[in-house]
Design a protein around this motif. Structure first.
Motif, PDB file in Angstrom:
ATOM      1  N   ASN A   1     -27.973 -67.263 -12.528  1.00 53.18           N
ATOM      2  CA  ASN A   1     -26.532 -66.994 -12.469  1.00 53.18           C
ATOM      3  C   ASN A   1     -25.879 -67.839 -11.377  1.00 53.18           C
ATOM      4  O   ASN A   1     -24.806 -68.415 -11.580  1.00 53.18           O
ATOM      5  CB  ASN A   1     -26.267 -65.515 -12.210  1.00 53.18           C
ATOM      6  N   HIS A   2     -26.516 -67.897 -10.227  1.00 54.77           N
ATOM      7  CA  HIS A   2     -25.999 -68.703  -9.115  1.00 54.77           C
ATOM      8  C   HIS A   2     -25.944 -70.184  -9.513  1.00 54.77           C
ATOM      9  O   HIS A   2     -24.952 -70.865  -9.228  1.00 54.77           O
ATOM     10  CB  HIS A   2     -26.871 -68.517  -7.872  1.00 54.77           C
ATOM     11  N   HIS A   3     -26.982 -70.660 -10.163  1.00 59.53           N
ATOM     12  CA  HIS A   3     -27.027 -72.055 -10.602  1.00 59.53           C
ATOM     13  C   HIS A   3     -25.876 -72.349 -11.572  1.00 59.53           C
ATOM     14  O   HIS A   3     -25.199 -73.376 -11.448  1.00 59.53           O
ATOM     15  CB  HIS A   3     -28.368 -72.355 -11.274  1.00 59.53           C
TER      16      HIS A   3
ATOM     17  N   HIS B   1     -23.019 -70.791 -11.829  1.00 62.99           N
ATOM     18  CA  HIS B   1     -21.765 -70.764 -11.074  1.00 62.99           C
ATOM     19  C   HIS B   1     -21.602 -72.038 -10.244  1.00 62.99           C
ATOM     20  O   HIS B   1     -20.535 -72.658 -10.239  1.00 62.99           O
ATOM     21  CB  HIS B   1     -21.721 -69.527 -10.176  1.00 62.99           C
ATOM     22  N   ALA B   2     -22.675 -72.445  -9.553  1.00 63.84           N
ATOM     23  CA  ALA B   2     -22.620 -73.610  -8.671  1.00 63.84           C
ATOM     24  C   ALA B   2     -22.366 -74.909  -9.437  1.00 63.84           C
ATOM     25  O   ALA B   2     -21.814 -75.859  -8.878  1.00 63.84           O
ATOM     26  CB  ALA B   2     -23.921 -73.717  -7.868  1.00 63.84           C
ATOM     27  N   THR B   3     -22.752 -74.953 -10.698  1.00 63.04           N
ATOM     28  CA  THR B   3     -22.557 -76.165 -11.498  1.00 63.04           C
ATOM     29  C   THR B   3     -21.274 -76.116 -12.321  1.00 63.04           C
ATOM     30  O   THR B   3     -21.034 -76.998 -13.149  1.00 63.04           O
ATOM     31  CB  THR B   3     -23.763 -76.415 -12.422  1.00 63.04           C
ATOM     32  N   GLY B   4     -20.464 -75.090 -12.111  1.00 62.79           N
ATOM     33  CA  GLY B   4     -19.173 -75.001 -12.785  1.00 62.79           C
ATOM     34  C   GLY B   4     -19.250 -74.621 -14.248  1.00 62.79           C
ATOM     35  O   GLY B   4     -18.314 -74.871 -15.007  1.00 62.79           O
TER      36      GLY B   4
END
Length: 152
Positions: free
Chosen positions: A107-109, A111-114
């Motif tokens: 999930n973080h990945h 979000h971090a990649t847009g």
């Protein structure tokens, strides 16, 4: 098994043997024949070509679970999406929050990649996975019917 300190890492080629062992167990879980050499080659290609993103859970200096994400795109939103294609935790480490940590990293990945969303699917009979996904906030798709065409 006792609760161990679990860390999430991005495995490298040096981790290939341990990652391939987990990947082979994952495939056997889905009724595929064990083939450790093919599992290692498949993962080597993913790592070298960087066409997927892999996270692994580590406890006591051994890999105990992994997730693999594949990139895709939404034409309608004109944004990236990630497909959480694989998720596996060694049986001895299940029910200790390992899968949850791996999904949270995915999930973080995303979000971090847009990315606009992170999509996954699971078998109808895998109720434990469904319960986990829903507890994290994943919603069952009721808008679309998904089809697959077997090429081989």
């Amino acid at each position: 098994m006792e609760q161990s300190h679990i860390t999430i890492i991005r495995p490298q080629l040096a981790d290939l043997d341990n990652l391939a062992r987990l990947f082979d167990q994952y495939r056997v879980f889905y009724q595929q024949a064990s083939d450790l050499d093919a599992a290692a080659q498949f993962l080597r290609n993913r790592l070298v070509k960087q066409d997927s993103t892999i996270y692994a859970a580590q406890a006591d200096d051994q890999l105990i679970g992994f997730t693999q994400l594949y990139p895709s795109f939404s034409s309608v939103s004109m944004k990236a999406i990630w497909i959480l294609n694989d998720l596996f935790v060694s049986p001895a480490y299940r029910n200790q929050g390992v899968a949850r940590k791996l999904i949270e990293m995915a999930n973080h990945h995303a979000h971090a990649t847009g990315a606009v969303r992170l999509a996954l699917s699971t078998q109808h009979s895998n109720h434990a996975a469904q319960q986990l996904y829903e507890s994290i906030g994943y919603e069952r798709d009721t808008e679309f019917i998904h089809y697959a065409f077997r090429v081989q």
